[in-house]
Design a protein around this motif. Structure first.
Motif, PDB file in Angstrom:
ATOM      1  N   ARG A   1       6.769   8.336   4.138  1.00 25.72           N
ATOM      2  CA  ARG A   1       6.081   8.901   2.975  1.00 25.72           C
ATOM      3  C   ARG A   1       5.298   7.816   2.228  1.00 25.72           C
ATOM      4  O   ARG A   1       4.171   8.051   1.781  1.00 25.72           O
TER       5      ARG A   1
ATOM      6  N   GLU B   1      -3.851  12.631  -5.205  1.00 23.61           N
ATOM      7  CA  GLU B   1      -2.643  13.450  -5.069  1.00 23.61           C
ATOM      8  C   GLU B   1      -2.869  14.532  -4.023  1.00 23.61           C
ATOM      9  O   GLU B   1      -3.693  15.430  -4.209  1.00 23.61           O
TER      10      GLU B   1
ATOM     11  N   ARG C   1      -4.300   7.129  -0.498  1.00 29.44           N
ATOM     12  CA  ARG C   1      -4.958   6.448  -1.618  1.00 29.44           C
ATOM     13  C   ARG C   1      -6.150   5.636  -1.129  1.00 29.44           C
ATOM     14  O   ARG C   1      -7.217   5.635  -1.762  1.00 29.44           O
TER      15      ARG C   1
ATOM     16  N   ASP D   1       1.303   7.876   1.696  1.00 26.90           N
ATOM     17  CA  ASP D   1       0.707   7.804   0.361  1.00 26.90           C
ATOM     18  C   ASP D   1      -0.310   6.673   0.270  1.00 26.90           C
ATOM     19  O   ASP D   1      -1.374   6.820  -0.355  1.00 26.90           O
TER      20      ASP D   1
END
Length: 217
Positions: A156, A170, A164, A160
């Motif tokens: 995860r 998000e 980004r 992420d």
């Protein structure tokens, strides 16, 4: 596990063959052998709705599955490898790119990423394209039964970071295991959210999957 009313509509190899009824479409995409067919079978509650192959690159068309009269699930050809001549792979790539960039009924792109590996080059390419086109987008981490919980947390964080760096901010993420029947409700919740009226006021609580999308049990 409850079954969902599902029917295979057709495989599409050319733009002119796409359905013309305007029904919302949710596309499943990712590298070859990431588990798209297994996830599709999990979502509809059938073991063999979409053929699961041990040979990467067997999906050679855009396969449309009608979910009742509400939407289509669209299984896109796997990216990064295909057991087919280069000419055919190039044609698939062009069709997929045009489908994602121009298809008006497209309500959501579900990008499948194998939880056992950090996002690969093909995954980063998908993220970059999604960001450029500003597509409705969510990530589904597959094969969670193959790793321990610690690896899930690392995966995860890796995901992420990649999101980004792609400028996606998000992004909703669901963790699944077709083998264990996990994550079905979470994925359908993402679909329901994508199909919701964009002009409706936001809910106080996050969207919940309907009873039809219950986990196996």
């Amino acid at each position: 596990m409850k079954r969902v009313e599902t029917q295979f509509l057709k495989g599409v190899a050319h733009w002119e063959q796409l359905p013309a009824d305007g029904r919302p479409e949710v596309a499943l995409m990712g590298r070859s052998n990431v588990g798209k067919s297994s996830l599709l079978n999990l979502l509809v509650g059938l073991k063999a709705m979409a053929r699961v192959s041990r040979t990467p690159g067997r999906t050679q068309e855009l396969n449309f599955f009608a979910i009742g009269d509400r939407l289509y699930l669209v299984d896109l050809p796997g990216l990064g490898y295909a057991n087919a001549p280069k000419r055919l792979r190039l044609l698939w790539s062009r069709l997929i790119e045009r489908y994602l960039a121009e298809r008006e009924p497209l309500a959501l792109v579900l990008h499948l990423v194998d939880i056992r590996h950090e996002p690969l080059a093909v995954d980063l390419e998908i993220m970059a394209f999604v960001a450029e086109q500003q597509l409705p987008y969510a990530v589904v981490l597959t094969k969670s039964d193959k790793v321990k919980r610690g690896r899930q947390a690392v995966a995860r964080r890796e995901l992420d970071l990649a999101l980004r760096e792609a400028g996606l901010g998000e992004v909703p993420v669901a963790v699944t295991s077709a083998e264990k029947g996990l994550g079905r409700a979470a994925v359908w919740a993402l679909v329901e959210q994508a199909l919701a009226d964009p002009d409706a006021p936001p809910a106080d609580d996050p969207p919940q999957a309907s009873d039809a999308w219950d986990e196996a049990g």
